[in-house]
Design an enzyme around this catalytic site. Sequence first.
Site, PDB file in Angstrom:
ATOM      1  CG  ASP A  93      -0.269  -0.002   2.527  1.00 14.47           C
ATOM      2  OD1 ASP A  93       0.946   0.266   2.570  1.00 14.47           O
ATOM      3  OD2 ASP A  93      -0.947  -0.257   3.533  1.00 14.47           O
ATOM      4  CG  ASP A 267      -5.705  -5.430   2.351  1.00 15.80           C
ATOM      5  OD1 ASP A 267      -5.269  -5.072   3.459  1.00 15.80           O
ATOM      6  OD2 ASP A 267      -6.317  -4.649   1.586  1.00 15.80           O
TER       7      ASP A 267
END
Length: 376
Positions: A93, A267
């Site tokens: 990320d 996720d």
Amino acid sequence: MSTNFSFRLIATDGGARRGEVAMPRGVVRTPAFMPVGTGGTVKAMYMDQVRGTGADIILGNTYHLMLRPGAERVARLGGLHELARWPWPILTDSGGFQVMSLSKLRKLTEHGVTFRSHIDGAPYEMTPERSIEIQGLLDSDIQMQLDECTALPAKHSEIERAMELSLRWAERCKAAFGEQPGKAMFGIVQGGDDAGLRVRSAQALKAMDLKGYAVGGLAVGEPQAVMLEMLQVTCPELPGDKPRYLMGVGTPDDILKSVGRGVDMFDCVMPTRAGRHGLAYTRRGKVNLRNARHADDHRPLDEESDCPAARDYSRAYLHHLVRSQEALGAMLLTWNNLAYYQRLMQDIRDAIETGRFVDRAAEITEGWARGDIPAL
């Protein structure tokens, strides 16, 4: 093994999609769940165990890894794959969510965000360019644009401002990423709980012709119905030939319902965090191993599971480990939870391929509703 980054749609069943994301380090079967390896480790798990559960890809966190051990150090040590002994795909990320949620004294401008580490108070600056640079140093296979994620509820004007800033940052991230064969940068749809803003964001990102698209800013406090409504309006605006990633989601029920609305990748820290707090996910729903009802129960969590943690250890032993705060309790329950999530994803993939997704989703939901086996 593919030398390029590509997405192949294998089958559809209503809104649900079965596909494959191919890249040099491996193929990710979708719909996919990515275990979260925040600081270069999936908590309480060995990497070969993570792979053994069926995971094709894991997630690393840019914010945490830039603070320690440091992105440049990871690069000197051969990159995150080498350091963590995970040779398969990794998604990182951008660090934006953690900067907004964890950092003290942050200051946001058009250029980027300055903030102080939640660890030692040291000052840092994160810009779209620096985020992509860090992710490159980590050598991740899928990199995320830097965005601003607003907590809900929020004013329309604030959601719109953050969404438009995120779009400008996406352009800068795309330029910084450039052309990297075999790797991808995903844009992130923002817009809070406003359908019109979500559509605008999705359309603007689609025009950038990125290799994949994420939906961010959901599962941040809003009801599930709102999240699903936003997916219902967002996913049809995204290219059908590119992967779609719902960030930070979620419960097994969230995943099941989101797959039905066209999401390919997920996720969440939930299965690992729950495992460290005595909570097991099973085909019969959630089981709290702290409860005294398990103290004398010789039966396993799930006799039909192919995961040793669920099949070979008694509930009484797991209860003892959890109540005694033994590390092995967290390890076994995390193993069970990740194995359950991966079995769920395989179940979903099989159902889509055979055109039974709606029926199978109903069966799975019914199994959760029936609940755990009666106490002895």
